[in-house]
Design a protein around this motif. Structure first.
Motif, short mmCIF file in Angstrom:
data_model
loop_
_atom_site.label_atom_id
_atom_site.label_comp_id
_atom_site.label_asym_id
_atom_site.label_seq_id
_atom_site.Cartn_x
_atom_site.Cartn_y
_atom_site.Cartn_z
N THR A 32 -7.15 34.91 7.91
CA THR A 32 -6.27 35.93 7.35
C THR A 32 -7.05 37.19 7.02
OG1 THR A 32 -4.76 34.24 6.52
CG2 THR A 32 -4.63 36.43 5.48
N GLN A 33 -8.23 37.02 6.46
CA GLN A 33 -9.09 38.18 6.16
C GLN A 33 -9.48 38.90 7.44
OE1 GLN A 33 -9.77 39.72 3.46
NE2 GLN A 33 -11.36 41.09 4.18
N ARG A 36 -6.62 40.95 8.55
CA ARG A 36 -6.49 42.17 7.73
C ARG A 36 -7.44 43.27 8.21
NH1 ARG A 36 -6.59 38.70 2.75
NH2 ARG A 36 -4.39 38.30 2.35
N TYR A 45 -5.38 35.19 15.21
CA TYR A 45 -4.02 34.65 15.09
C TYR A 45 -3.93 33.28 15.74
CZ TYR A 45 -1.98 39.07 13.47
OH TYR A 45 -1.65 40.18 12.74
N ARG A 48 -5.88 30.66 13.65
CA ARG A 48 -5.19 30.42 12.39
C ARG A 48 -3.93 29.59 12.64
NH1 ARG A 48 -2.81 35.11 8.45
NH2 ARG A 48 -1.26 35.19 10.13
N TYR A 52 -2.92 26.15 10.84
CA TYR A 52 -1.62 25.90 10.19
C TYR A 52 -1.00 24.62 10.72
CZ TYR A 52 -0.96 30.33 7.62
OH TYR A 52 -1.04 31.37 6.74
N ARG A 60 4.72 28.35 10.81
CA ARG A 60 3.69 29.39 10.72
C ARG A 60 2.77 29.35 11.93
NH1 ARG A 60 1.42 29.93 4.57
NH2 ARG A 60 3.08 31.33 3.86
N ASP A 64 2.11 32.50 14.47
CA ASP A 64 0.79 33.07 14.76
C ASP A 64 0.45 32.98 16.25
OD1 ASP A 64 0.19 33.93 12.22
OD2 ASP A 64 -1.36 32.44 11.84
#
Length: 88
Positions: A32-33, A36, A45, A48, A52, A60, A64
């Motif tokens: 997530t960082q 960002r 993505y 991640r 998930y 989720r 992603d």
């Protein structure tokens, strides 16, 4: 403001280690960082999304992985993972 931003590559590399050790919550946080820092980084993505999925958050995960594919339509690994998750 004295805040040092971490490099997205270090976030992703660390996240992969957490992911491989089964520490999915930490991996998700680091991915997530990385997102960002670079919202167009398809691999963050995709990985991640797989993290998930590993903790049962398939909606989720699908979101992603779809975003990863939208950013990189040739991202076969993400397409394969998405197909696997949807097939469950």
């Amino acid at each position: 403001f004295g805040i040092v931003r971490r490099d997205w590559c270090s976030d992703v590399c660390t996240s992969v280690v957490y992911d491989e050790k089964g520490d999915y919550d930490r991996a998700i946080g680091d991915f997530t960082q990385a997102i960002r820092l670079d919202p167009n980084y398809a691999a963050a993505y995709g990985t991640r999304g797989v993290a998930y999925s590993a903790i049962g958050q398939n909606s989720r995960a699908i979101q992603d992985l779809e975003r990863a594919i939208a950013l990189n339509p040739n991202y076969q690994w993400a397409k394969d993972r998405l197909r696997e998750i949807r097939g469950r």
